[in-house]
Motif scaffolding. Structure first.
Motif, PDB file in Angstrom:
ATOM      1  N   MET A 197      46.140  55.735  27.746  1.00  0.00           N
ATOM      2  CA  MET A 197      45.535  56.213  29.148  1.00  0.00           C
ATOM      3  C   MET A 197      44.772  54.363  29.114  1.00  0.00           C
ATOM      4  O   MET A 197      43.940  54.157  28.220  1.00  0.00           O
ATOM      5  N   SER A 198      44.713  54.045  30.250  1.00  0.00           N
ATOM      6  CA  SER A 198      43.982  52.397  30.833  1.00  0.00           C
ATOM      7  C   SER A 198      44.103  52.476  32.015  1.00  0.00           C
ATOM      8  O   SER A 198      44.541  53.284  32.801  1.00  0.00           O
ATOM      9  N   LEU A 199      42.809  51.519  31.776  1.00  0.00           N
ATOM     10  CA  LEU A 199      43.037  51.519  33.700  1.00  0.00           C
ATOM     11  C   LEU A 199      43.723  50.634  34.160  1.00  0.00           C
ATOM     12  O   LEU A 199      43.945  49.036  34.223  1.00  0.00           O
ATOM     13  N   LYS A 200      44.166  50.863  35.398  1.00  0.00           N
ATOM     14  CA  LYS A 200      44.959  49.574  36.224  1.00  0.00           C
ATOM     15  C   LYS A 200      44.021  49.025  36.677  1.00  0.00           C
ATOM     16  O   LYS A 200      43.765  49.449  37.747  1.00  0.00           O
ATOM     17  N   PHE A 201      44.675  47.656  37.378  1.00  0.00           N
ATOM     18  CA  PHE A 201      44.029  46.978  37.628  1.00  0.00           C
ATOM     19  C   PHE A 201      44.894  46.876  38.892  1.00  0.00           C
ATOM     20  O   PHE A 201      45.942  47.265  39.229  1.00  0.00           O
ATOM     21  N   LEU A 202      43.752  47.225  40.170  1.00  0.00           N
ATOM     22  CA  LEU A 202      44.871  47.425  42.485  1.00  0.00           C
ATOM     23  C   LEU A 202      43.698  46.127  42.652  1.00  0.00           C
ATOM     24  O   LEU A 202      43.245  45.582  42.464  1.00  0.00           O
ATOM     25  N   PRO A 203      45.569  45.464  43.518  1.00  0.00           N
ATOM     26  CA  PRO A 203      44.491  43.981  44.044  1.00  0.00           C
ATOM     27  C   PRO A 203      43.512  44.361  44.504  1.00  0.00           C
ATOM     28  O   PRO A 203      42.765  43.821  44.724  1.00  0.00           O
ATOM     29  N   SER A 204      43.085  46.166  45.197  1.00  0.00           N
ATOM     30  CA  SER A 204      41.643  46.178  46.061  1.00  0.00           C
ATOM     31  C   SER A 204      40.933  45.643  44.422  1.00  0.00           C
ATOM     32  O   SER A 204      38.921  45.945  44.765  1.00  0.00           O
ATOM     33  N   HIS A 205      40.764  45.991  44.026  1.00  0.00           N
ATOM     34  CA  HIS A 205      39.833  45.661  42.523  1.00  0.00           C
ATOM     35  C   HIS A 205      39.452  43.960  42.727  1.00  0.00           C
ATOM     36  O   HIS A 205      38.398  43.640  42.259  1.00  0.00           O
ATOM     37  N   GLN A 206      40.610  42.762  43.510  1.00  0.00           N
ATOM     38  CA  GLN A 206      39.599  41.666  42.777  1.00  0.00           C
ATOM     39  C   GLN A 206      38.653  41.264  43.445  1.00  0.00           C
ATOM     40  O   GLN A 206      38.371  40.619  43.061  1.00  0.00           O
ATOM     41  N   PRO A 207      38.846  41.901  44.733  1.00  0.00           N
ATOM     42  CA  PRO A 207      36.508  41.120  45.701  1.00  0.00           C
ATOM     43  C   PRO A 207      35.667  41.720  44.932  1.00  0.00           C
ATOM     44  O   PRO A 207      34.941  40.917  44.893  1.00  0.00           O
ATOM     45  N   VAL A 208      35.787  42.701  44.341  1.00  0.00           N
ATOM     46  CA  VAL A 208      34.791  43.311  43.447  1.00  0.00           C
ATOM     47  C   VAL A 208      34.736  42.632  41.881  1.00  0.00           C
ATOM     48  O   VAL A 208      33.668  42.279  42.460  1.00  0.00           O
ATOM     49  N   ILE A 209      35.612  42.284  41.471  1.00  0.00           N
ATOM     50  CA  ILE A 209      35.815  41.701  40.651  1.00  0.00           C
ATOM     51  C   ILE A 209      34.826  39.904  40.501  1.00  0.00           C
ATOM     52  O   ILE A 209      34.203  39.304  40.315  1.00  0.00           O
ATOM     53  N   ASP A 210      35.215  39.298  41.674  1.00  0.00           N
ATOM     54  CA  ASP A 210      35.212  38.365  42.070  1.00  0.00           C
ATOM     55  C   ASP A 210      33.587  38.348  43.230  1.00  0.00           C
ATOM     56  O   ASP A 210      32.921  36.786  42.008  1.00  0.00           O
ATOM     57  N   VAL A 211      32.959  39.054  42.992  1.00  0.00           N
ATOM     58  CA  VAL A 211      31.312  39.438  43.632  1.00  0.00           C
ATOM     59  C   VAL A 211      31.106  39.403  42.355  1.00  0.00           C
ATOM     60  O   VAL A 211      29.782  38.863  41.669  1.00  0.00           O
ATOM     61  N   THR A 212      31.228  40.375  41.297  1.00  0.00           N
ATOM     62  CA  THR A 212      30.645  40.868  40.173  1.00  0.00           C
ATOM     63  C   THR A 212      30.287  39.244  39.473  1.00  0.00           C
ATOM     64  O   THR A 212      29.323  39.164  38.593  1.00  0.00           O
TER      65      THR A 212
END
Length: 186
Positions: free
Chosen positions: A1-16
């Motif tokens: 099992m792996s975590l899937k990257f979703l396009p909706s995750h990019q803003p969260v990563i950018d803020v982080t």
């Protein structure tokens, strides 16, 4: 099992990433973070889990990924939808520590904790010192113990880091941190 990257995750990563660069590295809260930033060895995993069991499963999956991939030196598990309540987050942290041990990662990885409402024991919610561990989202920071031991062995007075961070936080003031975290989506 792996975590899937979703396009909706990019803003969260950018803020982080902005928080990591501006606050953690910029204020030198973690004198070891800049090297990993420059070497691009930080993993960013956005977890949409809102319950402890899947969050623990995802954390252990990321530990497995790190154990088999030395290119990821350290990783941030970012909880974008769950654990906004600090007490619930502390429950996650306590169980995560236990599950790391049970999964055989004791001595391999350790966790550091960050939360938008982080409050050190003995301080009030309004104390500026809490901002040394406040972040835009609830996070668990997975750290390789071997790497941490190496860097601590050559760093002068590592036990002074938390005290130095609190001095910096007091110097910056509550308004600085509140404004920064309030504008996290800019």
């Amino acid at each position: 099992m792996s975590l899937k990257f979703l396009p909706s995750h990019q803003p969260v990563i950018d803020v982080t990433k902005h928080w990591l660069f501006d606050i953690v590295i910029g204020l030198n809260f973690c004198p070891f973070a800049k090297k990993e930033w420059l070497n691009n060895t930080i993993g960013y995993c956005v977890d949409d889990a809102a319950a402890i069991t899947p969050a623990i499963d995802h954390l252990l999956t990321q530990c497995d990924n790190m154990a088999s991939n030395n290119q990821i030196e350290t990783s941030l598990m970012i909880y974008s939808k769950g654990f906004s309540d600090f007490d619930e987050y502390l429950d996650l942290l306590d169980l995560a520590q236990q599950y790391l041990i049970n999964a055989g990662f004791e001595g391999v990885f350790q966790l550091a904790s960050f939360h938008p409402h982080y409050c050190f024991d003995g301080l009030t919610d309004d104390d500026v010192e809490n901002y040394t561990n406040r972040s835009p989202y609830p996070m668990l920071h997975i750290i390789r113990e071997e790497s941490m031991a190496k860097v601590l062995s050559v760093y002068k007075n590592p036990e002074q880091i938390p005290e130095d961070n609190m001095v910096i936080a007091k110097d910056k003031g509550t308004a600085f941190f509140q404004q920064y975290l309030l504008n996290k989506d800019d």
